[in-house]
Design an enzyme around this catalytic site. Structure first.
Site, PDB file in Angstrom:
ATOM      1  N   SER A 162      47.653  34.227  43.439  1.00 42.04           N
ATOM      2  CA  SER A 162      46.732  35.469  43.228  1.00 42.04           C
ATOM      3  C   SER A 162      46.795  36.369  44.481  1.00 42.04           C
ATOM      4  CB  SER A 162      45.504  34.959  42.774  1.00 42.04           C
ATOM      5  OG  SER A 162      44.398  36.256  43.051  1.00 42.04           O
TER       6      SER A 162
ATOM      7  N   HIS B 138      50.129  36.742  40.203  1.00 45.26           N
ATOM      8  CA  HIS B 138      48.830  37.178  39.526  1.00 45.26           C
ATOM      9  C   HIS B 138      48.049  38.101  40.109  1.00 45.26           C
ATOM     10  CE1 HIS B 138      45.396  35.721  37.017  1.00 45.26           C
ATOM     11  NE2 HIS B 138      44.791  35.976  37.846  1.00 45.26           N
TER      12      HIS B 138
ATOM     13  N   ASP C 276      44.628  40.701  39.959  1.00 48.68           N
ATOM     14  CA  ASP C 276      43.457  40.736  39.552  1.00 48.68           C
ATOM     15  C   ASP C 276      42.920  42.308  39.688  1.00 48.68           C
ATOM     16  OD1 ASP C 276      42.687  37.948  39.050  1.00 48.68           O
ATOM     17  OD2 ASP C 276      42.969  37.755  41.030  1.00 48.68           O
TER      18      ASP C 276
ATOM     19  N   MET D 188      39.987  44.580  38.992  1.00 54.39           N
ATOM     20  CA  MET D 188      38.483  44.629  39.026  1.00 54.39           C
ATOM     21  C   MET D 188      37.733  46.066  39.010  1.00 54.39           C
ATOM     22  SD  MET D 188      37.698  41.197  41.039  1.00 54.39           S
ATOM     23  CE  MET D 188      38.570  39.741  41.105  1.00 54.39           C
TER      24      MET D 188
ATOM     25  N   HIS E   2      45.748  40.460  35.146  1.00 54.07           N
ATOM     26  CA  HIS E   2      44.440  40.019  34.786  1.00 54.07           C
ATOM     27  C   HIS E   2      43.348  41.212  34.925  1.00 54.07           C
ATOM     28  CE1 HIS E   2      41.008  36.648  35.693  1.00 54.07           C
ATOM     29  NE2 HIS E   2      40.637  37.612  34.453  1.00 54.07           N
TER      30      HIS E   2
ATOM     31  N   MET F 193      40.150  42.648  34.603  1.00 55.14           N
ATOM     32  CA  MET F 193      38.570  42.389  34.570  1.00 55.14           C
ATOM     33  C   MET F 193      37.776  43.974  34.708  1.00 55.14           C
ATOM     34  SD  MET F 193      38.657  39.174  37.325  1.00 55.14           S
ATOM     35  CE  MET F 193      40.292  39.473  37.779  1.00 55.14           C
TER      36      MET F 193
ATOM     37  N   MET G 270      39.291  30.535  32.717  1.00 57.59           N
ATOM     38  CA  MET G 270      38.672  30.761  34.124  1.00 57.59           C
ATOM     39  C   MET G 270      37.750  29.444  34.362  1.00 57.59           C
ATOM     40  SD  MET G 270      39.258  33.654  35.172  1.00 57.59           S
ATOM     41  CE  MET G 270      38.551  33.641  36.780  1.00 57.59           C
TER      42      MET G 270
ATOM     43  N   ASP H 191      42.400  29.565  36.380  1.00 57.69           N
ATOM     44  CA  ASP H 191      42.065  30.392  37.194  1.00 57.69           C
ATOM     45  C   ASP H 191      41.007  30.119  38.153  1.00 57.69           C
ATOM     46  OD1 ASP H 191      42.298  32.761  39.064  1.00 57.69           O
ATOM     47  OD2 ASP H 191      42.216  34.233  37.282  1.00 57.69           O
ATOM     48  N   GLY H 192      40.875  29.876  39.355  1.00 62.34           N
ATOM     49  CA  GLY H 192      39.884  29.616  40.199  1.00 62.34           C
ATOM     50  C   GLY H 192      39.507  28.343  40.723  1.00 62.34           C
TER      51      GLY H 192
HETATM   52  C1  DX5 Z   1      38.681  35.769  40.402  1.00 65.81           C
HETATM   53  C2  DX5 Z   1      40.279  35.828  40.231  1.00 65.81           C
HETATM   54  C3  DX5 Z   1      41.168  34.745  40.491  1.00 65.81           C
HETATM   55  C4  DX5 Z   1      40.979  34.639  42.090  1.00 65.81           C
HETATM   56  C5  DX5 Z   1      41.339  33.138  42.401  1.00 65.81           C
HETATM   57  O1  DX5 Z   1      37.929  36.390  39.780  1.00 65.81           O
HETATM   58  O2  DX5 Z   1      40.424  35.946  38.721  1.00 65.81           O
HETATM   59  O3  DX5 Z   1      42.379  35.050  40.366  1.00 65.81           O
HETATM   60  O4  DX5 Z   1      41.834  35.304  42.843  1.00 65.81           O
HETATM   61  O5  DX5 Z   1      41.357  32.906  43.680  1.00 65.81           O
HETATM   62  P1  DX5 Z   1      41.173  31.475  44.163  1.00 65.81           P
HETATM   63  O6  DX5 Z   1      42.398  30.464  43.912  1.00 65.81           O
HETATM   64  O7  DX5 Z   1      40.896  31.749  45.716  1.00 65.81           O
HETATM   65  O8  DX5 Z   1      39.980  30.825  43.513  1.00 65.81           O
HETATM   66 ZN    ZN Z   2      42.662  36.263  38.039  1.00 65.53          ZN
END
Ligand code: DX5
Ligand code: ZN
Length: 221
Positions: free
Chosen positions: A7, A32, A34, A36, A65, A67, A136, A174-175
């Site tokens: 990510s 990946h 993200d 947001m 992804h 969000m 998640m 993820d996370g």
């Molecule tokens: C969180 C994201 C993840 C995040 C994961 O909202 O969707 O993709 O980047 O990061 P790590 O692996 O550091 O938890």
């Molecule tokens: Zn993500």
């Protein structure tokens, strides 16, 4: 087949292109990204313009992804920008079938995401329309959070459902994934592993990706 998806949220945003090339050389299977919007989650990141310019640096699949509120408004922009997989949350989407169809029509692969507190039965109506689900394992919004332990049972239950239905389902997590828990999640049935901080924070991304892969198979490669 385990896939590792770094990510970029945890990468150096002043050098995004180089960071993607770095993890590509290090053995990543997909990237990946993200997205947001500061509404669905408290944080704000990147949009289609940035993804479009990053598309030039790699041929690895882009796993986007979303969000964001009202994802339908932006699906075609993200596909045009080069998204290969688009993951949409169930929590903010009352017309999930429409969104899934829109993603397919635009030429990308749809995936549906559940927050940690959203039960698996939220997938009942759509599991026949997708071949990938993102679970998640932290509340979305930020990198570097801690894996929520109870998610291991959720992964296992989803894998059991997929097996019962004879589905070849990709289960992405993820996370908070790191060397200490990757075997737990793959053993439970996850096969697409997102890792941000663990990979970009490592002194040597190649060594980290290969250690993650090794642990993901229980040390049997
Ligand atoms: C969180 C994201 C993840 C995040 C994961 O909202 O969707 O993709 O980047 O990061 P790590 O692996 O550091 O938890
Ligand atoms: Zn993500």
């Amino acid at each position: 087949m385990i896939k590792i998806a770094p990510s970029i949220l945890a990468s150096d945003f002043s050098r995004l292109g180089e960071e993607i090339s770095r993890v590509e050389r290090a053995g990543a299977d997909m990237i990946h990204l993200d997205v947001m919007d500061g509404h669905f989650v408290p944080n704000i990141t990147i949009g289609p313009l940035v993804i479009k310019s990053l598309r030039k640096v790699t041929e690895l699949p882009f796993d986007v992804h979303l969000m964001i509120e009202e994802p339908d408004r932006y699906i075609s922009d993200f596909v045009d920008a080069g998204a290969n997989i688009i993951s949409v949350h169930v929590e903010n989407n009352p017309h999930l079938h429409r969104t899934i169809e829109m993603i397919k029509e635009c030429g990308a692969r749809p995936s549906v995401v559940l927050n940690p507190a959203t039960p698996l039965n939220a997938l009942d109506a759509v599991l026949g329309s997708v071949d990938m689900v993102l679970l998640m394992t932290v509340d979305p919004g930020f990198g570097g959070q801690q894996y929520i332990e109870s998610m291991t049972d959720k992964i296992r239950e989803l894998r059991q459902t997929a097996v019962k239905r004879g589905m070849k389902l990709d289960i992405e997590v993820d996370g908070g994934i790191d060397l200490s828990n990757i075997w737990d999640v793959t053993q439970a049935g996850a096969n697409v592993i997102v890792a941000g901080t663990t990979i970009f924070g490592a002194p040597d991304a190649e060594e980290m990706i290969s250690s993650l892969r090794q642990k993901a198979y229980g040390g049997h490669i």
